[in-house]
Design an enzyme around this catalytic site. Structure first.
Site, PDB file in Angstrom:
ATOM      1  N   LYS A 181       0.830  -1.199   0.000  1.00  0.00           N
ATOM      2  CA  LYS A 181       0.000   0.000   0.000  1.00  0.00           C
ATOM      3  C   LYS A 181       0.873   1.262   0.000  1.00  0.00           C
ATOM      4  CE  LYS A 181      -4.160  -2.070   0.448  1.00  0.00           C
ATOM      5  NZ  LYS A 181      -4.136  -3.529   0.428  1.00  0.00           N
TER       6      LYS A 181
HETATM    7  C1  PLP Z   1      -5.361  -4.439   1.085  1.00  0.00           C
HETATM    8  C2  PLP Z   1      -6.829  -4.372   1.318  1.00  0.00           C
HETATM    9  C3  PLP Z   1      -7.448  -4.917   2.453  1.00  0.00           C
HETATM   10  C4  PLP Z   1      -6.736  -5.833   3.395  1.00  0.00           C
HETATM   11  O1  PLP Z   1      -5.671  -5.287   4.038  1.00  0.00           O
HETATM   12  P1  PLP Z   1      -4.518  -6.237   4.635  1.00  0.00           P
HETATM   13  O2  PLP Z   1      -3.704  -5.259   5.420  1.00  0.00           O
HETATM   14  O3  PLP Z   1      -3.796  -6.834   3.491  1.00  0.00           O
HETATM   15  O4  PLP Z   1      -5.192  -7.247   5.510  1.00  0.00           O
HETATM   16  C5  PLP Z   1      -8.798  -4.683   2.663  1.00  0.00           C
HETATM   17  N1  PLP Z   1      -9.526  -3.996   1.774  1.00  0.00           N
HETATM   18  C6  PLP Z   1      -8.989  -3.483   0.655  1.00  0.00           C
HETATM   19  C7  PLP Z   1      -9.864  -2.702  -0.268  1.00  0.00           C
HETATM   20  C8  PLP Z   1      -7.629  -3.674   0.383  1.00  0.00           C
HETATM   21  O5  PLP Z   1      -7.106  -3.218  -0.768  1.00  0.00           O
END
Ligand code: PLP
Length: 362
Positions: A181
């Site tokens: 991210k």
């Molecule tokens: C990445 C993501 C998640 C999950 O996050 P993690 O930290 O990988 O558990 C949830 N919702 C969306 C829209 C995402 O892109």
């Protein structure tokens, strides 16, 4: 291979300086000083009230749902990462999929409203790619129907809407700080809320439902983030403006390169008043065939793209089927180009050029 996303790491010495503190204190988890510092700096940087950092973004959604006591039916978007829908199922809620707006790709409030029943307790919407949902209309809908409103804001870190953080909307917003991210703590996430008792409930739930050494008031879970993870966040947070600017530079190269297309490709629409974070570079190609062709063309050039977000979540094997043709069509047509700060501008020029060659130049 040019990857679709690339983890940003701080200069090693900066991270090591935090490790030295940890070696001195030997306090490596359980609400440590780095975690508390990160939480207050995040609140300050983002302009929000309470930030409760947890072990990942999926647990952030689960804890928000749990703390808000959502149950029964929850209206949600079919166009998101799988964690949005799977978290609802995991928490014993029934996801009810309302189709999306064709231009913003976010939950359509009118379609959501049509699906409200006496069993509905809340709405879980995603600011997909950091594109704001129709937050004003959703707020009024939730208010009128007495529903809880939660945003999966995993993509919305740093997005501002009408002069304030997008995370200030709804009862709670959840963030992901996964390594892929925009901002990350290796693995991590957070629940953001203006409601102090909700923040307290999430703090309790992330740590076994414990309130003091011998007091366990409810069943919780272990969703704690360690000091090692918090240290990464503390290293990267001051770089947020540069992280966004670095992505923006690449996105603008793609924008310019793609103006040479014979038929312009669609992009998700940002509502007026959005100060976006360039979290992703999604293209809505004419059809699935072009997605597969462009993907192959780029793969041949050692460039990775991803079909974020395919499949439409209403097609998952473990949910009740729902007709969400707009989402299904968007999922079939979407392709995300590589986007990360530090991607060489010349590479981005070449990537756009390949897309133009495959789809046809003007
Ligand atoms: C990445 C993501 C998640 C999950 O996050 P993690 O930290 O990988 O558990 C949830 N919702 C969306 C829209 C995402 O892109």
């Amino acid at each position: 291979m040019i990857r679709v996303s690339r983890t940003v790491l701080p200069p090693l010495e900066e991270y090591v300086a935090y490790l030295e503190q940890l070696w001195d204190s030997a306090w490596v988890t359980n609400n440590g000083v780095l975690l508390r510092t990160l939480e207050s700096r995040l609140a300050e940087t983002l302009g929000v009230e309470h930030v409760v950092v947890v072990a990942n973004g999926t647990l952030a959604i689960q804890l928000a749902l749990r703390a808000l006591e959502l149950h029964g039916e929850v209206i949600t978007t079919p166009f998101s990462y799988v964690a949005t829908a799977s978290s609802l199922v995991w928490e014993g809620c029934r996801p009810v999929f309302a189709d999306i707006e064709a231009d913003t790709l976010t939950l359509d409030p009118a379609r959501a409203e049509a699906l409200v029943t006496p069993a509905t307790t809340g709405i879980l919407a995603t600011h997909v790619y950091g594109v704001p949902c129709d937050v004003e209309v959703l707020a009024r809908l939730a208010e009128r129907k007495g529903l809880r409103l939660v945003y999966d804001a995993a993509h919305a870190f740093g997005v501002r809407y009408r002069g304030r953080s997008l995370l200030t909307w709804g009862d709670a917003s959840t963030l992901s700080f996964h390594a892929t991210k925009l901002f990350h703590t290796v693995e991590g996430g957070a629940v953001v809320t203006a409601n102090p008792s909700l923040a307290e409930a999430v703090r309790r739930l992330r740590s076994f439902g414990q309130t003091s050494p011998d007091v366990f008031v409810e069943p919780g879970i272990n969703a704690k983030a360690s000091e090692f993870h918090a240290a990464m966040g503390l290293c990267l947070l001051p770089r947020l403006p540069a992280l966004i600017a670095g992505r923006r530079e690449i996105a603008e190269i793609y924008d310019r390169g793609l103006t040479r297309l014979a038929t312009p490709v669609e992009r998700p629409r940002l509502r007026p008043g959005t100060d976006w974070n360039y979290a992703y570079y999604p293209l809505l190609l004419p059809d699935e065939g072009s997605v597969l062709r462009v993907q192959q063309r780029l793969r041949n050039a050692e460039v990775e793209t991803r079909r974020y977000f395919y499949p439409s979540l209403s097609d998952l094997p473990y949910v009740s089927a729902a007709e969400t043709p707009i989402s299904r069509r968007a999922a079939a047509r979407v392709l995300c180009l590589p986007l990360w700060p530090g991607l060489e501008p010349a590479r981005a020029v070449a990537i756009a050029q390949l897309v133009v060659e495959e789809l046809g130049a003007a």
